[in-house]
Design a protein around this motif. Structure first.
Motif, PDB file in Angstrom:
ATOM      1  N   ALA A 150      12.211  -3.543   5.049  1.00 57.74           N
ATOM      2  CA  ALA A 150      11.501  -2.258   5.132  1.00 57.74           C
ATOM      3  C   ALA A 150      10.703  -1.993   3.858  1.00 57.74           C
ATOM      4  N   HIS A 166       7.613  -4.218   3.818  1.00 62.26           N
ATOM      5  CA  HIS A 166       6.611  -3.695   4.753  1.00 62.26           C
ATOM      6  C   HIS A 166       5.898  -2.492   4.156  1.00 62.26           C
ATOM      7  N   ARG A 167       6.661  -1.602   3.556  1.00 58.82           N
ATOM      8  CA  ARG A 167       6.068  -0.386   2.978  1.00 58.82           C
ATOM      9  C   ARG A 167       5.152  -0.728   1.808  1.00 58.82           C
ATOM     10  N   ARG A 168       5.600  -1.629   0.948  1.00 56.21           N
ATOM     11  CA  ARG A 168       4.796  -1.987  -0.233  1.00 56.21           C
ATOM     12  C   ARG A 168       3.473  -2.637   0.164  1.00 56.21           C
ATOM     13  N   THR A 198       1.925  -2.439   3.116  1.00 58.30           N
ATOM     14  CA  THR A 198       1.111  -1.486   3.871  1.00 58.30           C
ATOM     15  C   THR A 198       0.409  -0.505   2.935  1.00 58.30           C
ATOM     16  N   GLU A 199       1.152  -0.005   1.966  1.00 56.16           N
ATOM     17  CA  GLU A 199       0.562   0.942   1.009  1.00 56.16           C
ATOM     18  C   GLU A 199      -0.489   0.275   0.128  1.00 56.16           C
TER      19      GLU A 199
END
Length: 312
Positions: free
Chosen positions: A269, A272-274, A276-277
């Motif tokens: 997670a 994915h967040r890193r 995407t951002e």
């Protein structure tokens, strides 16, 4: 000292064989008797390794039967052989030329014998492939049913769907039994399922299509699957990295499972967040997640194999 290699150009009905040194060429039928004759041809010329391209399954019988005849064999990527041929200035393409070029490629790359899969591995792979076909057919039939209107068509589709569901259930049972009956496979399956989101079908796909998992290091297994971004740099230019080749069946299931697993796994997670951002493209994110999941599965498989070996 250079090995004596026999390059074998495979087609549905024929095997064209070229020995590297001394040069010799012969053609055989792609059946049991023809393969036996090919094995005799190899022994007669002192061949140490028979090499053929992976050509969608037509090579499978020859590869297995040559090993049974005592002739060590290996499979190579046809795209690599074609690129090698063009680099060597061989623009012509005939069966004898292709067979000879396979032999030259094998010598240049120092291709090693590729141990054949066990009978159990062959059966598992066949069952998993058939389950995938049945699942795809079931999806198509359900889509057709959603578009059907008349009762007769619906009844016909329902009959086909029921048959495919029965076959799917039977195949899943056969696959599960095979994995449970093999102590190492059972150990690996238990290990893989410790990652939330990895279910029975994923385990079966890994066992069938990636038997090297836990044997190769992370870099090698990533290249094998086709999840290792390849460098494209030259001088001061730093090109964009892309994945290419590899085992599409494994890669596709890892894409799906990684997307599910990230909902329960903090590490996936966070990755994915890193990404995407940071504005990375969706495909880049998918590849990164699948790669991280593969590395984790490979590490778990390596530990499980070591534990199993120490216990036996």
């Amino acid at each position: 000292m250079t090995k004596i290699i026999c390059g074998v150009d495979v087609s549905k009905s024929r095997l064209d064989a070229a020995v590297s040194s001394p040069k010799a060429f012969a053609s055989f039928a792609n059946d049991a008797s023809g393969i036996a004759a090919l094995a005799s041809f190899c022994r007669r010329h002192g061949v140490e390794l028979a090499v053929m391209e992976a050509t969608g399954g037509f090579e499978r019988k020859a590869f297995l039967l040559l090993w049974e005849e005592g002739v060590a064999s290996a499979l190579v990527n046809p795209r690599n052989v074609r690129c090698f041929a063009e680099a060597m200035g061989a623009m012509e393409k005939t069966d004898p030329i292709d067979a000879a070029m396979i032999a030259r490629f094998a010598i240049a790359k120092d291709i090693k014998p590729m141990e054949p899969p066990t009978k159990a591995q062959q059966r598992l792979k066949a069952l998993v492939a058939r389950l995938r076909q049945v699942t795809d057919d079931l999806t198509v039939q359900k889509q057709r049913r959603s578009a059907a209107a008349d009762d007769e068509t619906l009844a016909s589709l329902d009959e086909v769907i029921a048959l495919l569901k029965r076959q799917s259930k039977r195949l899943e049972g056969e696959i599960a039994s095979m994995i449970d009956d093999d102590p190492l496979w059972a150990k690996l399956a238990e290990t893989f399922r410790s990652i939330k989101g990895v279910a029975g079908r994923t385990v079966a796909r890994l066992m069938a299509d990636l038997p090297e998992i836990g044997v190769f290091d992370n870099k090698a297994v990533s290249k094998l699957v086709g999840l290792a971004p390849l460098a494209d740099d030259s001088g001061r230019r730093s090109g964009q990295r892309h994945i290419r080749g590899g085992r599409a069946s494994v890669r596709s299931v890892l894409f799906l499972v990684a997307e599910i697993a990230r909902r329960f796994d903090d590490g996936l997670a966070a990755l994915h967040r890193r990404l995407t951002e940071a504005g990375k493209k969706k495909m880049v994110v998918r590849v990164a997640l699948a790669h991280k999941l593969l590395v984790r599965l490979n590490a778990k498989a390596r530990d499980a194999r070591a534990e199993f070996a120490n216990a036996t």
